[in-house]
Every structure is written in C-alpha cells, then in structure tokens.
Design a protein around this motif. Structure first.
Motif, PDB file in Angstrom:
ATOM      1  N   ARG A   1      -7.644  -4.201  11.537  1.00 56.24           N
ATOM      2  CA  ARG A   1      -8.803  -3.592  12.183  1.00 56.24           C
ATOM      3  C   ARG A   1      -9.855  -3.120  11.173  1.00 56.24           C
ATOM      4  O   ARG A   1     -10.922  -2.654  11.556  1.00 56.24           O
ATOM      5  CB  ARG A   1      -8.359  -2.392  13.029  1.00 56.24           C
ATOM      6  N   GLY A   2      -9.552  -3.215   9.906  1.00 59.34           N
ATOM      7  CA  GLY A   2     -10.483  -2.769   8.883  1.00 59.34           C
ATOM      8  C   GLY A   2     -10.461  -1.283   8.652  1.00 59.34           C
ATOM      9  O   GLY A   2     -11.292  -0.755   7.891  1.00 59.34           O
ATOM     10  N   GLN A   3      -9.519  -0.560   9.263  1.00 59.44           N
ATOM     11  CA  GLN A   3      -9.454   0.886   9.074  1.00 59.44           C
ATOM     12  C   GLN A   3      -8.788   1.269   7.755  1.00 59.44           C
ATOM     13  O   GLN A   3      -8.891   2.402   7.317  1.00 59.44           O
ATOM     14  CB  GLN A   3      -8.728   1.535  10.252  1.00 59.44           C
ATOM     15  N   ILE A   4      -8.102   0.321   7.160  1.00 57.43           N
ATOM     16  CA  ILE A   4      -7.590   0.460   5.802  1.00 57.43           C
ATOM     17  C   ILE A   4      -8.027  -0.783   5.044  1.00 57.43           C
ATOM     18  O   ILE A   4      -7.835  -1.910   5.522  1.00 57.43           O
ATOM     19  CB  ILE A   4      -6.054   0.594   5.778  1.00 57.43           C
ATOM     20  N   ALA A   5      -8.648  -0.593   3.883  1.00 65.91           N
ATOM     21  CA  ALA A   5      -9.166  -1.724   3.117  1.00 65.91           C
ATOM     22  C   ALA A   5      -9.173  -1.357   1.644  1.00 65.91           C
ATOM     23  O   ALA A   5      -9.014  -0.183   1.267  1.00 65.91           O
ATOM     24  CB  ALA A   5     -10.572  -2.091   3.595  1.00 65.91           C
ATOM     25  N   VAL A   6      -9.359  -2.359   0.791  1.00 67.01           N
ATOM     26  CA  VAL A   6      -9.426  -2.139  -0.653  1.00 67.01           C
ATOM     27  C   VAL A   6     -10.861  -2.358  -1.115  1.00 67.01           C
ATOM     28  O   VAL A   6     -11.433  -3.433  -0.906  1.00 67.01           O
ATOM     29  CB  VAL A   6      -8.468  -3.082  -1.405  1.00 67.01           C
ATOM     30  N   ASN A   7     -11.433  -1.335  -1.724  1.00 68.31           N
ATOM     31  CA  ASN A   7     -12.808  -1.412  -2.220  1.00 68.31           C
ATOM     32  C   ASN A   7     -12.842  -2.315  -3.449  1.00 68.31           C
ATOM     33  O   ASN A   7     -12.195  -2.021  -4.459  1.00 68.31           O
ATOM     34  CB  ASN A   7     -13.300  -0.011  -2.584  1.00 68.31           C
ATOM     35  N   PRO A   8     -13.580  -3.424  -3.418  1.00 72.85           N
ATOM     36  CA  PRO A   8     -13.580  -4.356  -4.554  1.00 72.85           C
ATOM     37  C   PRO A   8     -14.235  -3.778  -5.806  1.00 72.85           C
ATOM     38  O   PRO A   8     -13.962  -4.253  -6.917  1.00 72.85           O
ATOM     39  CB  PRO A   8     -14.362  -5.561  -4.021  1.00 72.85           C
TER      40      PRO A   8
ATOM     41  N   GLY B   1      -2.636 -15.642  -0.494  1.00 75.12           N
ATOM     42  CA  GLY B   1      -3.549 -15.144   0.529  1.00 75.12           C
ATOM     43  C   GLY B   1      -2.920 -14.111   1.438  1.00 75.12           C
ATOM     44  O   GLY B   1      -3.441 -13.845   2.525  1.00 75.12           O
ATOM     45  N   GLY B   2      -1.806 -13.526   1.000  1.00 73.83           N
ATOM     46  CA  GLY B   2      -1.147 -12.537   1.847  1.00 73.83           C
ATOM     47  C   GLY B   2      -0.420 -11.489   1.038  1.00 73.83           C
ATOM     48  O   GLY B   2      -0.158 -11.662  -0.156  1.00 73.83           O
ATOM     49  N   LEU B   3      -0.106 -10.375   1.675  1.00 73.69           N
ATOM     50  CA  LEU B   3       0.682  -9.306   1.088  1.00 73.69           C
ATOM     51  C   LEU B   3       1.643  -8.780   2.144  1.00 73.69           C
ATOM     52  O   LEU B   3       1.384  -8.930   3.351  1.00 73.69           O
ATOM     53  CB  LEU B   3      -0.213  -8.158   0.609  1.00 73.69           C
ATOM     54  N   LEU B   4       2.726  -8.175   1.727  1.00 74.38           N
ATOM     55  CA  LEU B   4       3.625  -7.513   2.664  1.00 74.38           C
ATOM     56  C   LEU B   4       3.084  -6.126   2.972  1.00 74.38           C
ATOM     57  O   LEU B   4       2.782  -5.349   2.067  1.00 74.38           O
ATOM     58  CB  LEU B   4       5.028  -7.400   2.073  1.00 74.38           C
ATOM     59  N   LEU B   5       2.943  -5.829   4.260  1.00 72.55           N
ATOM     60  CA  LEU B   5       2.476  -4.521   4.684  1.00 72.55           C
ATOM     61  C   LEU B   5       3.411  -3.975   5.750  1.00 72.55           C
ATOM     62  O   LEU B   5       3.938  -4.730   6.571  1.00 72.55           O
ATOM     63  CB  LEU B   5       1.054  -4.599   5.259  1.00 72.55           C
ATOM     64  N   ARG B   6       3.618  -2.677   5.732  1.00 67.58           N
ATOM     65  CA  ARG B   6       4.395  -2.022   6.773  1.00 67.58           C
ATOM     66  C   ARG B   6       3.721  -2.275   8.122  1.00 67.58           C
ATOM     67  O   ARG B   6       2.497  -2.441   8.197  1.00 67.58           O
ATOM     68  CB  ARG B   6       4.466  -0.521   6.476  1.00 67.58           C
ATOM     69  N   ASN B   7       4.494  -2.280   9.201  1.00 72.09           N
ATOM     70  CA  ASN B   7       3.973  -2.646  10.521  1.00 72.09           C
ATOM     71  C   ASN B   7       2.682  -1.921  10.882  1.00 72.09           C
ATOM     72  O   ASN B   7       1.694  -2.542  11.278  1.00 72.09           O
ATOM     73  CB  ASN B   7       5.027  -2.343  11.606  1.00 72.09           C
TER      74      ASN B   7
ATOM     75  N   PHE C   1       0.798  -1.218   0.000  1.00 68.71           N
ATOM     76  CA  PHE C   1       0.000   0.000   0.000  1.00 68.71           C
ATOM     77  C   PHE C   1       0.835   1.275   0.000  1.00 68.71           C
ATOM     78  O   PHE C   1       0.383   2.307  -0.484  1.00 68.71           O
ATOM     79  CB  PHE C   1      -0.937   0.019   1.220  1.00 68.71           C
ATOM     80  N   THR C   2       2.056   1.217   0.551  1.00 68.66           N
ATOM     81  CA  THR C   2       2.849   2.450   0.679  1.00 68.66           C
ATOM     82  C   THR C   2       4.113   2.469  -0.155  1.00 68.66           C
ATOM     83  O   THR C   2       4.703   3.531  -0.349  1.00 68.66           O
ATOM     84  CB  THR C   2       3.233   2.706   2.144  1.00 68.66           C
TER      85      THR C   2
ATOM     86  N   ALA D   1      -4.468   3.123  -5.796  1.00 67.94           N
ATOM     87  CA  ALA D   1      -4.468   1.684  -6.058  1.00 67.94           C
ATOM     88  C   ALA D   1      -3.286   1.043  -5.341  1.00 67.94           C
ATOM     89  O   ALA D   1      -2.269   1.706  -5.101  1.00 67.94           O
ATOM     90  CB  ALA D   1      -4.383   1.429  -7.554  1.00 67.94           C
ATOM     91  N   PRO D   2      -3.375  -0.233  -4.969  1.00 70.59           N
ATOM     92  CA  PRO D   2      -2.218  -0.926  -4.396  1.00 70.59           C
ATOM     93  C   PRO D   2      -1.012  -0.832  -5.324  1.00 70.59           C
ATOM     94  O   PRO D   2      -1.154  -0.726  -6.554  1.00 70.59           O
ATOM     95  CB  PRO D   2      -2.705  -2.377  -4.254  1.00 70.59           C
ATOM     96  N   LEU D   3       0.176  -0.867  -4.742  1.00 70.24           N
ATOM     97  CA  LEU D   3       1.403  -0.631  -5.501  1.00 70.24           C
ATOM     98  C   LEU D   3       2.094  -1.908  -5.957  1.00 70.24           C
ATOM     99  O   LEU D   3       3.232  -1.860  -6.430  1.00 70.24           O
ATOM    100  CB  LEU D   3       2.364   0.213  -4.650  1.00 70.24           C
ATOM    101  N   VAL D   4       1.448  -3.052  -5.784  1.00 68.28           N
ATOM    102  CA  VAL D   4       1.980  -4.312  -6.291  1.00 68.28           C
ATOM    103  C   VAL D   4       0.935  -4.932  -7.208  1.00 68.28           C
ATOM    104  O   VAL D   4      -0.257  -4.616  -7.111  1.00 68.28           O
ATOM    105  CB  VAL D   4       2.345  -5.298  -5.148  1.00 68.28           C
TER     106      VAL D   4
END
Length: 317
Positions: A262-269, A248-254, A221-222, A293-296
């Motif tokens: 927590r669902g405070q950041i999400a991707v709108n399908p 089923g996974g992505l690398l995300l900053r801590n 995302f960043t 948009a996601p960066l990967v």
C-alpha cells in the motif's frame, strides 16, 4: 519447522471410540479428547487445517489449547466389545461394527474419565472452502492412507499446494474482524459458492524458496521471523509485470508486506532508510521502524526496485 495438522470436522457425525461427537466451530475452535490418537501432540503455533472428507474447510494457527477433564460415555459393539462401529442413518439395525461385522440396534456403553482439549485458532483463520478436494487434502498427510481424525503433515507441502491455486501468501489469515472478549451477535453473511476463473501466480513457491535461500528466515525490515510468517514480496507490481525478476523481491512479515504494497512503508532512495506513513506512527511496532535501514544486505537491483516503489507511492507527496 512449522508442524501442520489435518483434522476432520464433520459436525455431529465426527465420532471416535463410539462417543457422542464433538462441538466443533471450524473457524474458531476444534475439540478432541485423550481417546483420540495424537491427542497430546498438537502445540500452540502449529498450523491446523480442517476438512470434512469432501473438501478443505480452512486453516489457522493455534493460539491456545484449553485442557480439562470430564467423564465421558463410550459405546462399543456388544459382540466383539470394540468401539469401531458406525451408526447408520437409513438402514436397520442402526449400527454396523467395522471390526466383526455385527449389526445391532443398541451398542454397549461404559463411562471413562478423559482429558479434553480445545484449540483456539480464530485469530489467524483463512477460509479454504473449495480450494482443495478431500482426496487432495488426504494426499498432504504424512501418511495419506491413515484413517486417523488428526494427522500430521508438512506445512511446506500444504502451503505450496495452496499457493499454486491462490497465488497468495495467506494474507487472509490477518483479516479478522472478530472482537475478542465481546459476546456479540452478528447478522449472518450470505454464503455459498460460485464458479469463477482464478488467475494464479506461476512460479511463486520457487520465488519464495529462492528468497529464503538468499536471506534465511529474516524479514528485511523487522528481522528474524518464523518461515510461516514470511511472505515473498515483489518490489514491483507483479500484476503488471507477471515476471519474477532476479533480485526483485524481499522476504517481509505478513503485516509488513501488506503495508508495503500500500506504500505505507517504503525505503527512501536518498537516505536508504525506512519511512513509515504518518497513520502508522501511533503504533509502536511500526513507528520503531521509521528511520532504520533494512536489515538484509541489498544489491543494486534491490535498490533500483525500491526506488521505483518509492516514486510510485511517495513521488506525488
């Protein structure tokens, strides 16, 4: 590659070269001087793991290294003139030289001007008491048989050893309630230890390794980030599934990982872009992600999991 250092912190008993010890506060700072081997090798951004010979105390990331100078009193064996001796608590004579075996009550002394160092690592600190024994910590050093108080180690080796026990990606390093710049007195928090059964995530190191291979050192995302700051984020509840699904996974900053869970950041399908919770829009670092948009590159499987994550956290809004 992130460098890690295993450093001894045993309070008043920590001595080198027959000096008077150091004023360590393991969760905040660590002190040493130019009489210590490797004294100039620690750098800002290195991981510092403190132990007391019996167990790991915790680890943090060095945010600052203060340097100075002082005239220090150094002590030595009066027989062989070496500084390698120990003061004994119960036996007499008090001192025993490790080099020549001499026993004496009072050591010789001299003064020397030294460079002093103090690391600041409290901003990113994770308590680790009881997670690794002394022998386990020693085995993580590049040279396990070394007797040095400051020993280099591979961060990946230390990280994987802890992940195998805790099943976490060091989120506790971000959970600091300290207030920099304020000299406050706090009521002590009761400590101690208790026995507990801990559920661990099997396969977590391999899962993260695969994500790094797939995407490189990039937060989805960043953007680009140090490997030490990236966590293997499941796009579904691992607690419920207990499986590492392909794609089923992505690398995300801590911090992004914590907010994603927590669902405070999400991707709108529907739009395929990142949406940030209203609570976060007051923070420029997170508000800047909103609408991007996601960066990967995402596979169809990623999109399915992200859509399920969206429905789970945003479907009732």
């Amino acid at each position: 590659m992130t460098t890690a250092w295993l450093v001894l912190a045993v309070g008043d008993e920590r001595q080198h070269g027959g000096n008077d010890g150091y004023d360590d506060d393991p969760s905040q700072h660590y002190s040493w001087d130019s009489t210590v081997p490797n004294h100039a090798d620690l750098k800002v951004g290195d991981v510092i793991a403190l132990w007391d010979k019996k167990q790991l105390l915790g680890l943090g990331v060095i945010s600052e290294i203060e340097t100075g100078s002082e005239v220090k009193t150094l002590y030595f064996c009066p027989v062989c003139k070496k500084a390698d001796f120990k003061r004994r608590k119960r036996l007499k004579p008090t001192c025993l030289c490790n080099k020549c075996g001499a026993k004496f009550e009072e050591p010789g002394s001299k003064t020397k001007k030294v460079t002093t160092y103090r690391s600041r690592h409290g901003e990113k600190w994770m308590d680790g008491r009881g997670l690794l024994t002394g022998p386990q910590v020693r085995d993580l050093a590049d040279s396990p048989r070394s007797q040095l108080s400051m020993r280099p180690a591979r961060w990946e080796k230390l990280r994987d050893a802890l992940l195998a026990i805790e099943g976490t990606d060091f989120e506790d390093l971000d959970k600091s309630e300290r207030q920099p710049g304020k000299d406050t007195v706090r009521k002590p928090i009761p400590g101690g230890h208790r026995m507990a059964n801990v559920k661990t995530r099997q396969g977590q190191p391999a899962f993260r390794k695969q994500l790094l291979k797939d995407h490189g050192q990039v937060c989805a995302f960043t953007g680009p980030a140090p490997a030490a700051a990236l966590q293997a984020a499941h796009l579904y509840s691992f607690a419920d599934a207990s499986e590492h699904h392909d794609w089923g996974g992505l690398l995300l900053r801590n911090d992004i990982h914590s907010l994603f869970d927590r669902g405070q950041i999400a991707v709108n399908p529907d739009s395929g872009v990142i949406e940030v919770d209203d609570e976060l829009l007051g923070y420029p670092a997170y508000a800047g992600l909103h609408g991007n948009a996601p960066l990967v590159s995402l596979r169809p499987e990623h999109e399915v999991w992200l859509a399920a994550h969206w429905r789970s956290h945003r479907g009732k809004q």
